[in-house]
Design a protein around this motif. Structure first.
Motif, PDB file in Angstrom:
ATOM      1  N   THR A  57      -4.966   1.471  -1.633  1.00 17.71           N
ATOM      2  CA  THR A  57      -3.409   2.270  -1.736  1.00 17.71           C
ATOM      3  C   THR A  57      -3.590   3.658  -0.616  1.00 17.71           C
ATOM      4  N   LYS A  58      -4.680   3.983   0.199  1.00 20.17           N
ATOM      5  CA  LYS A  58      -5.036   4.985   0.854  1.00 20.17           C
ATOM      6  C   LYS A  58      -4.949   6.406   0.361  1.00 20.17           C
ATOM      7  N   LEU A  59      -5.046   6.537  -1.147  1.00 23.27           N
ATOM      8  CA  LEU A  59      -5.052   7.909  -1.660  1.00 23.27           C
ATOM      9  C   LEU A  59      -6.580   7.810  -1.836  1.00 23.27           C
ATOM     10  N   ILE A  60      -7.079   9.585  -2.135  1.00 25.32           N
ATOM     11  CA  ILE A  60      -8.694   9.914  -2.772  1.00 25.32           C
ATOM     12  C   ILE A  60      -8.395  10.698  -3.635  1.00 25.32           C
ATOM     13  N   HIS A  61      -9.011   9.729  -5.050  1.00 24.82           N
ATOM     14  CA  HIS A  61      -8.535  10.148  -6.181  1.00 24.82           C
ATOM     15  C   HIS A  61      -9.712  10.101  -6.798  1.00 24.82           C
ATOM     16  N   GLY A  62      -9.544  10.325  -8.084  1.00 22.89           N
ATOM     17  CA  GLY A  62     -10.615  10.528  -9.740  1.00 22.89           C
ATOM     18  C   GLY A  62      -9.808   8.980 -10.691  1.00 22.89           C
ATOM     19  N   GLY A  63      -8.774   8.754 -10.173  1.00 23.70           N
ATOM     20  CA  GLY A  63      -7.879   7.700 -10.957  1.00 23.70           C
ATOM     21  C   GLY A  63      -7.117   8.512 -12.831  1.00 23.70           C
ATOM     22  N   VAL A  64      -5.699   8.624 -12.246  1.00 26.49           N
ATOM     23  CA  VAL A  64      -5.590   9.115 -13.374  1.00 26.49           C
ATOM     24  C   VAL A  64      -5.565   7.788 -14.315  1.00 26.49           C
ATOM     25  N   ARG A  65      -5.580   6.056 -14.497  1.00 29.65           N
ATOM     26  CA  ARG A  65      -5.465   5.675 -15.685  1.00 29.65           C
ATOM     27  C   ARG A  65      -6.534   5.522 -16.126  1.00 29.65           C
ATOM     28  N   TYR A  66      -7.357   5.264 -15.090  1.00 34.63           N
ATOM     29  CA  TYR A  66      -8.814   5.220 -15.995  1.00 34.63           C
ATOM     30  C   TYR A  66      -9.138   6.862 -16.569  1.00 34.63           C
ATOM     31  N   LEU A  67      -8.912   7.961 -16.759  1.00 32.09           N
ATOM     32  CA  LEU A  67      -8.863   8.550 -17.644  1.00 32.09           C
ATOM     33  C   LEU A  67      -8.552   8.254 -18.943  1.00 32.09           C
ATOM     34  N   GLU A  68      -6.986   7.890 -18.874  1.00 26.16           N
ATOM     35  CA  GLU A  68      -6.436   7.431 -19.463  1.00 26.16           C
ATOM     36  C   GLU A  68      -6.262   6.323 -20.972  1.00 26.16           C
ATOM     37  N   GLN A  69      -7.847   5.139 -19.879  1.00 31.35           N
ATOM     38  CA  GLN A  69      -7.725   4.378 -20.787  1.00 31.35           C
ATOM     39  C   GLN A  69      -9.767   5.058 -21.377  1.00 31.35           C
ATOM     40  N   ALA A  70     -10.537   6.400 -20.542  1.00 34.46           N
ATOM     41  CA  ALA A  70     -11.062   6.538 -21.331  1.00 34.46           C
ATOM     42  C   ALA A  70     -11.275   7.672 -22.543  1.00 34.46           C
ATOM     43  N   PHE A  71      -9.902   7.730 -22.824  1.00 35.98           N
ATOM     44  CA  PHE A  71      -9.818   8.731 -24.037  1.00 35.98           C
ATOM     45  C   PHE A  71      -8.824   7.759 -25.219  1.00 35.98           C
ATOM     46  N   LYS A  72      -8.128   7.016 -24.535  1.00 34.49           N
ATOM     47  CA  LYS A  72      -7.402   6.000 -25.041  1.00 34.49           C
ATOM     48  C   LYS A  72      -8.853   4.771 -26.054  1.00 34.49           C
ATOM     49  N   ASN A  73      -9.396   3.817 -25.171  1.00 34.16           N
ATOM     50  CA  ASN A  73     -10.572   3.178 -25.830  1.00 34.16           C
ATOM     51  C   ASN A  73     -12.129   3.741 -25.324  1.00 34.16           C
ATOM     52  N   LEU A  74     -12.241   5.062 -25.926  1.00 36.44           N
ATOM     53  CA  LEU A  74     -13.402   6.051 -25.917  1.00 36.44           C
ATOM     54  C   LEU A  74     -13.951   5.096 -24.593  1.00 36.44           C
ATOM     55  N   LEU A 368     -34.661  -6.855  -0.962  1.00 30.22           N
ATOM     56  CA  LEU A 368     -33.123  -6.520  -0.954  1.00 30.22           C
ATOM     57  C   LEU A 368     -32.625  -5.385  -1.565  1.00 30.22           C
ATOM     58  N   ILE A 369     -32.276  -3.970  -0.507  1.00 27.87           N
ATOM     59  CA  ILE A 369     -31.466  -3.371  -1.511  1.00 27.87           C
ATOM     60  C   ILE A 369     -29.824  -3.670  -1.161  1.00 27.87           C
ATOM     61  N   SER A 370     -29.401  -3.728  -2.612  1.00 26.72           N
ATOM     62  CA  SER A 370     -27.782  -3.357  -2.409  1.00 26.72           C
ATOM     63  C   SER A 370     -26.688  -2.865  -3.427  1.00 26.72           C
ATOM     64  N   LEU A 371     -25.748  -2.154  -2.339  1.00 28.52           N
ATOM     65  CA  LEU A 371     -24.762  -1.479  -3.117  1.00 28.52           C
ATOM     66  C   LEU A 371     -23.578  -2.129  -3.508  1.00 28.52           C
ATOM     67  N   LEU A 372     -23.270  -2.279  -4.847  1.00 26.34           N
ATOM     68  CA  LEU A 372     -22.575  -3.310  -5.300  1.00 26.34           C
ATOM     69  C   LEU A 372     -21.202  -1.982  -5.949  1.00 26.34           C
ATOM     70  N   GLY A 373     -20.101  -2.722  -6.419  1.00 22.68           N
ATOM     71  CA  GLY A 373     -18.631  -1.890  -6.961  1.00 22.68           C
ATOM     72  C   GLY A 373     -18.581  -1.109  -5.855  1.00 22.68           C
ATOM     73  N   GLY A 374     -17.795   0.230  -6.641  1.00 26.04           N
ATOM     74  CA  GLY A 374     -17.682   1.352  -6.586  1.00 26.04           C
ATOM     75  C   GLY A 374     -15.812   0.847  -6.243  1.00 26.04           C
ATOM     76  N   LYS A 375     -15.097   2.303  -5.693  1.00 29.54           N
ATOM     77  CA  LYS A 375     -14.245   2.432  -4.939  1.00 29.54           C
ATOM     78  C   LYS A 375     -14.350   3.566  -3.481  1.00 29.54           C
ATOM     79  N   TRP A 376     -13.398   3.507  -2.989  1.00 31.60           N
ATOM     80  CA  TRP A 376     -13.455   4.218  -1.447  1.00 31.60           C
ATOM     81  C   TRP A 376     -13.512   5.921  -2.109  1.00 31.60           C
ATOM     82  N   THR A 377     -12.838   6.926  -2.468  1.00 30.15           N
ATOM     83  CA  THR A 377     -13.137   8.280  -3.356  1.00 30.15           C
ATOM     84  C   THR A 377     -14.146   8.074  -3.147  1.00 30.15           C
ATOM     85  N   THR A 378     -15.384   7.238  -3.595  1.00 34.42           N
ATOM     86  CA  THR A 378     -16.529   7.813  -4.098  1.00 34.42           C
ATOM     87  C   THR A 378     -17.812   7.433  -2.925  1.00 34.42           C
TER      88      THR A 378
END
Length: 540
Positions: A57-74, A368-378
């Motif tokens: 999505t061409k954004l460098i961000h923490g993820g506002v939706r992840y913040l909401e999920q963190a508080f709503k779902n602990l 073998l080392i494998s880097l799994l998951g993640g997102k652009w910002t990090t």
């Protein structure tokens, strides 16, 4: 970047680390390792950022939706992701200011209570950002909102504005790979790992590589191999050790491109509620407006994900409550699909609920080392964690220094330099601005190549870029150029289709294609674009 020389190095030299996959994380690992003094090779089956890293999505961000999920779902795994993303955001912008910049995002609200909810949430979001220079979130009146985005529905009550970062993802990834090359990494695209060679104990000591551009085979020797192939990481893991279990659960996200008058704004819009519980962004990008994204599980990894008709319907329906006038399907200029490399959870969570965190896995059997998951910002943090682990295995104690390393074109960058370039080369303002924003301090290197004519009358891309990207940025195919060097494929399918013959003539001269090879390249790429239009049910 000289592909021929790097191929010869791979054939004749032995490396400390060979990194497989040149998306953001793989290129990031290569640069990090080289800056620590290691001898590194970076190989990519397709092109730099050809998959996930060019389709974000061409954004460098923490993820506002992840913040909401963190508080709503602990769910404090989501909270860690937000914190990491916001801490890395300023580094990503600082290290390549020509390719990344702050972006205002407006969230329309329909009541006082909703406005208060988002203001509190986005204030907390900003609280997690250390060393941050972004403006703080603020609640805008209805009048202030329309001054910034005049095309919104008059039914809104007000809006909340906050800031994140925006980047040109494919060119940013290319800048990382190019910077790695400058640090001595043997960088090669269009080279596929087809098998591993192992010692008597089963540890990987070499890889058989097929040069897809030169149609030949070679062997690369290295002390350690790192798998950075994103959503395709399981295939490399199982090639190294067939006894391993699959770890990834890729999901598909799509974006569509609309004309600039959909927003008539330099600001972006965040739509906080969709039918499937996601957020959708409506973002100015390269003179157009990008809308996305979706989140659906995707299993056919051999088939490129594309924008499909029903996904367009979903995104247009999502826009409907927020815009005074929703554009017709006929306004859609292009679109793209990409895959997220999500790590599977033990439960049966929907892909949109999976944490976008990363993990560095070491397979003791194959080494073998494998880097799994993640997102652009990090990406930089992911690379740091991976190379920390690699150094430990190699018995090397060298710290990561990428936090303060400018990428190519970034150091001493001044956007206002476009005015001097316009006078010096007698070029239009939009062309000079485009060159500065894509190549940074390298922009004048592009202009050393004689032809300054536009490739298409509607866009600022020029013929000299074709020559420069082949000679200096390892563009090997028409799609390398259109999709990832100038981003035209993302902006306008029809304009790209119409420009293919002109670019093919220029590339053919640089790459010594025969007439038959040139025509084959043209027809193959035109067929691909027509396929995209058919899947989206768009006629242009």
């Amino acid at each position: 970047m000289n592909r021929t020389q790097n191929i010869e190095r791979i054939k004749t030299e032995e490396f400390d680390i060979c990194i497989i996959g040149a998306g953001a994380s793989g290129a990031g690992c290569a640069l990090d390792a080289a800056l620590r003094g290691l001898k590194v090779a970076l190989i990519e089956k397709n092109d730099f950022a050809a998959e996930t890293s060019s389709k974000s999505t061409k954004l460098i961000h923490g993820g506002v939706r992840y913040l909401e999920q963190a508080f709503k779902n602990l769910d404090f795994g989501q909270l860690r992701q937000v914190r990491h993303g916001l801490e890395e955001r300023h580094i990503v912008i600082k290290n390549a200011p020509h390719l990344a910049h702050p972006l205002a995002l407006i969230t329309p609200v329909y009541s006082w209570l909703e406005g208060m909810y988002f203001t509190i949430g986005l204030t907390i979001y900003g609280f997690f950002a250390k060393n941050d220079t972004m403006p703080k979130a603020q609640w805008l009146s209805k009048k202030q909102t329309f001054e910034r985005i005049p095309t919104l529905t008059p039914k809104l009550h007000s809006s909340v504005m906050y800031y994140d970062g925006q980047l040109d993802d494919a060119r940013y990834c290319l800048a990382i790979a190019h910077s790695a090359d400058n640090q001595g990494v043997a960088v090669v695209n269009h080279a596929e790992v087809v098998n591993f060679g192992k010692d008597a104990t089963g540890k990987i000591i070499s890889a058989e590589v097929k040069d897809l551009s030169g149609n030949s085979s070679l062997t690369i020797k290295s002390k350690l191999f790192i798998n950075c192939t994103g959503p395709f990481a399981d295939s490399i893991r199982l090639l190294a050790n067939p006894a391993l279990e699959k770890r990834l659960r890729p999901s598909k996200g799509v974006h569509m491109m609309l004309p600039a008058d959909v927003l008539k704004s330099a600001d972006a819009m965040l739509i906080p509620k969709t039918k499937d519980g996601r957020v959708v962004f409506v973002i100015p990008f390269e003179g157009e407006v990008m809308v996305g994204t979706t989140d659906d599980e995707y299993k056919n990894l051999k088939k490129e994900p594309v924008l499909e008709s029903q996904e367009i319907d979903f995104l247009l329906d999502t826009l409907r409550p927020y815009l005074a006038k929703v554009p017709d399907r006929s306004a859609i200029k292009s679109g793209f699909g990409g895959l997220r490399p999500l790590i599977a959870s033990s439960g049966s969570k929907a892909t949109k609920k999976l944490v976008r965190d990363h993990e560095v896995e070491h397979d003791h059997t194959s080494n073998l080392i494998s880097l799994l998951g993640g997102k652009w910002t990090t990406y930089r943090l992911m690379a740091k964690d991976t190379i920390d682990g690699a150094c430990q295995l190699l018995g090397i104690d060298k710290p990561c220094t990428t936090e303060r390393h400018y990428l190519i074109g970034g150091e001493n960058y001044q956007f206002e330099e476009w005015k001097n370039m316009a006078k010096e080369y007698q070029l239009d303002a939009d062309i000079c601005q485009h060159l500065l924003q894509k190549y940074g301090t390298q922009a004048r290197m592009v202009l050393k190549h004689s032809s300054k004519e536009r490739l298409h009358p509607k866009y600022p891309f020029i013929e000299a870029e074709v020559i420069y990207t082949v000679k200096e940025e390892m563009a090997c195919t028409l799609r390398d150029f259109f999709a990832r060097r100038i981003r035209m494929e993302l902006l306008d399918w029809q304009a790209t289709y119409d420009t293919i013959p002109k670019v093919a003539d220029l590339m053919s001269e640089q790459l010594d294609w025969t007439e038959s090879q040139k025509q084959s390249n043209i027809s193959e790429y035109q067929k691909l674009l027509k396929g995209f239009m058919k899947s989206a049910e768009i006629t242009q």
